[in-house]
Design a protein around this motif. Structure first.
Motif, mmCIF file in Angstrom:
data_model
loop_
_atom_site.group_PDB
_atom_site.id
_atom_site.type_symbol
_atom_site.label_atom_id
_atom_site.label_comp_id
_atom_site.label_asym_id
_atom_site.label_seq_id
_atom_site.Cartn_x
_atom_site.Cartn_y
_atom_site.Cartn_z
ATOM 1 N N ALA A 115 0.838 -1.203 0.000
ATOM 2 C CA ALA A 115 0.000 0.000 0.000
ATOM 3 C C ALA A 115 0.874 1.255 0.000
ATOM 4 O O ALA A 115 0.593 2.218 -0.728
ATOM 5 C CB ALA A 115 -0.928 -0.006 1.212
ATOM 6 N N GLY A 116 1.929 1.259 0.787
ATOM 7 C CA GLY A 116 2.836 2.404 0.823
ATOM 8 C C GLY A 116 3.544 2.611 -0.498
ATOM 9 O O GLY A 116 3.722 3.745 -0.955
ATOM 10 N N TYR A 117 3.938 1.511 -1.137
ATOM 11 C CA TYR A 117 4.630 1.612 -2.423
ATOM 12 C C TYR A 117 3.715 2.209 -3.496
ATOM 13 O O TYR A 117 4.106 3.121 -4.223
ATOM 14 C CB TYR A 117 5.133 0.243 -2.865
ATOM 15 N N TYR A 118 2.500 1.683 -3.606
ATOM 16 C CA TYR A 118 1.598 2.178 -4.639
ATOM 17 C C TYR A 118 1.128 3.600 -4.347
ATOM 18 O O TYR A 118 0.942 4.392 -5.270
ATOM 19 C CB TYR A 118 0.415 1.229 -4.838
ATOM 20 N N LEU A 119 0.949 3.940 -3.087
ATOM 21 C CA LEU A 119 0.612 5.313 -2.736
ATOM 22 C C LEU A 119 1.765 6.255 -3.091
ATOM 23 O O LEU A 119 1.548 7.327 -3.661
ATOM 24 C CB LEU A 119 0.298 5.417 -1.239
ATOM 25 N N ALA A 120 2.987 5.835 -2.793
ATOM 26 C CA ALA A 120 4.151 6.653 -3.114
ATOM 27 C C ALA A 120 4.308 6.822 -4.616
ATOM 28 O O ALA A 120 4.638 7.913 -5.098
ATOM 29 C CB ALA A 120 5.404 6.018 -2.520
ATOM 30 N N LYS A 121 4.061 5.768 -5.360
ATOM 31 C CA LYS A 121 4.165 5.825 -6.819
ATOM 32 C C LYS A 121 3.130 6.793 -7.387
ATOM 33 O O LYS A 121 3.441 7.611 -8.263
ATOM 34 C CB LYS A 121 3.958 4.419 -7.376
ATOM 35 N N PHE A 122 1.917 6.733 -6.879
ATOM 36 C CA PHE A 122 0.847 7.613 -7.343
ATOM 37 C C PHE A 122 1.150 9.073 -7.014
ATOM 38 O O PHE A 122 1.034 9.953 -7.871
ATOM 39 C CB PHE A 122 -0.490 7.186 -6.716
ATOM 40 N N VAL A 123 1.539 9.335 -5.773
ATOM 41 C CA VAL A 123 1.821 10.710 -5.352
ATOM 42 C C VAL A 123 3.022 11.269 -6.107
ATOM 43 O O VAL A 123 3.034 12.440 -6.503
ATOM 44 C CB VAL A 123 2.043 10.773 -3.822
ATOM 45 N N SER A 124 4.020 10.431 -6.356
ATOM 46 C CA SER A 124 5.201 10.866 -7.098
ATOM 47 C C SER A 124 4.845 11.281 -8.519
ATOM 48 O O SER A 124 5.285 12.332 -8.998
ATOM 49 C CB SER A 124 6.237 9.745 -7.120
ATOM 50 N N LYS A 125 4.049 10.474 -9.199
ATOM 51 C CA LYS A 125 3.643 10.817 -10.562
ATOM 52 C C LYS A 125 2.777 12.073 -10.583
ATOM 53 O O LYS A 125 2.927 12.931 -11.457
ATOM 54 C CB LYS A 125 2.882 9.657 -11.203
ATOM 55 N N LEU A 126 1.881 12.185 -9.615
ATOM 56 C CA LEU A 126 1.018 13.355 -9.533
ATOM 57 C C LEU A 126 1.828 14.620 -9.293
ATOM 58 O O LEU A 126 1.645 15.633 -9.974
ATOM 59 C CB LEU A 126 -0.019 13.159 -8.424
ATOM 60 N N LEU A 127 2.750 14.568 -8.342
ATOM 61 C CA LEU A 127 3.577 15.728 -8.029
ATOM 62 C C LEU A 127 4.470 16.102 -9.206
ATOM 63 O O LEU A 127 4.610 17.284 -9.542
ATOM 64 C CB LEU A 127 4.431 15.456 -6.792
ATOM 65 N N THR A 128 5.051 15.119 -9.864
ATOM 66 C CA THR A 128 5.919 15.388 -11.007
ATOM 67 C C THR A 128 5.144 16.062 -12.130
ATOM 68 O O THR A 128 5.603 17.048 -12.713
ATOM 69 C CB THR A 128 6.561 14.087 -11.511
ATOM 70 N N SER A 129 3.963 15.556 -12.424
ATOM 71 C CA SER A 129 3.179 16.162 -13.510
ATOM 72 C C SER A 129 2.716 17.572 -13.147
ATOM 73 O O SER A 129 2.716 18.464 -14.000
ATOM 74 C CB SER A 129 1.991 15.281 -13.875
ATOM 75 N N LEU A 130 2.329 17.777 -11.888
ATOM 76 C CA LEU A 130 1.925 19.121 -11.476
ATOM 77 C C LEU A 130 3.094 20.105 -11.543
ATOM 78 O O LEU A 130 2.933 21.239 -11.997
ATOM 79 C CB LEU A 130 1.354 19.090 -10.056
ATOM 80 N N LEU A 131 4.259 19.676 -11.114
ATOM 81 C CA LEU A 131 5.421 20.561 -11.152
ATOM 82 C C LEU A 131 5.872 20.837 -12.583
ATOM 83 O O LEU A 131 6.323 21.946 -12.889
ATOM 84 C CB LEU A 131 6.574 19.965 -10.337
ATOM 85 N N GLN A 132 5.759 19.855 -13.461
ATOM 86 C CA GLN A 132 6.116 20.091 -14.857
ATOM 87 C C GLN A 132 5.174 21.085 -15.508
ATOM 88 O O GLN A 132 5.594 21.916 -16.305
ATOM 89 C CB GLN A 132 6.117 18.783 -15.643
ATOM 90 N N ARG A 133 3.897 21.026 -15.137
ATOM 91 C CA ARG A 133 2.933 21.979 -15.695
ATOM 92 C C ARG A 133 3.164 23.394 -15.189
ATOM 93 O O ARG A 133 2.813 24.349 -15.877
ATOM 94 C CB ARG A 133 1.508 21.542 -15.380
ATOM 95 N N THR A 134 3.713 23.535 -13.999
ATOM 96 C CA THR A 134 3.982 24.880 -13.491
ATOM 97 C C THR A 134 5.234 25.478 -14.111
ATOM 98 O O THR A 134 5.477 26.667 -13.982
ATOM 99 C CB THR A 134 4.169 24.880 -11.959
ATOM 100 N N GLY A 135 6.041 24.664 -14.780
ATOM 101 C CA GLY A 135 7.245 25.160 -15.435
ATOM 102 C C GLY A 135 8.433 25.278 -14.504
ATOM 103 O O GLY A 135 9.301 26.125 -14.709
#
Length: 82
Positions: free
Chosen positions: A14-34
């Motif tokens: 559960a921790g691994y999949y939660l971390a994977k999801f949050v990591s992808k979400l954060l990366t995509s949000l930060l890439q969109r902010t430039g």
């Protein structure tokens, strides 16, 4: 009652999949902010490509993933609570 080993495995997964999801979400949000354009602001000539794994957004995403995985391991290794 489920043995502690199975609970530890379930918590790890559960921790691994939660971390994977949050990591992808954060990366995509930060890439969109430039945020990767900070290299231009600092005046560095060598800037990684936008989809590179060495961009600032992906670096922060990976750090977040490692931190979440480490915190998800605290409960299984602390032992039973009274």
């Amino acid at each position: 009652m489920i043995p502690n080993t199975f609970v530890a495995i379930i918590l790890w997964l559960a921790g691994y999949y939660l971390a994977k999801f949050v990591s992808k979400l954060l990366t995509s949000l930060l890439q969109r902010t430039g945020i990767n354009s900070v290299y231009d602001y600092l005046g560095w000539d060598r800037r990684p490509a936008a989809d590179s794994k060495f961009g600032l957004a992906s670096l922060l995403g990976q750090i977040t993933k490692v931190i979440i995985i480490l915190f998800s391991q605290l409960k299984p290794f602390n032992g039973p609570t009274p």
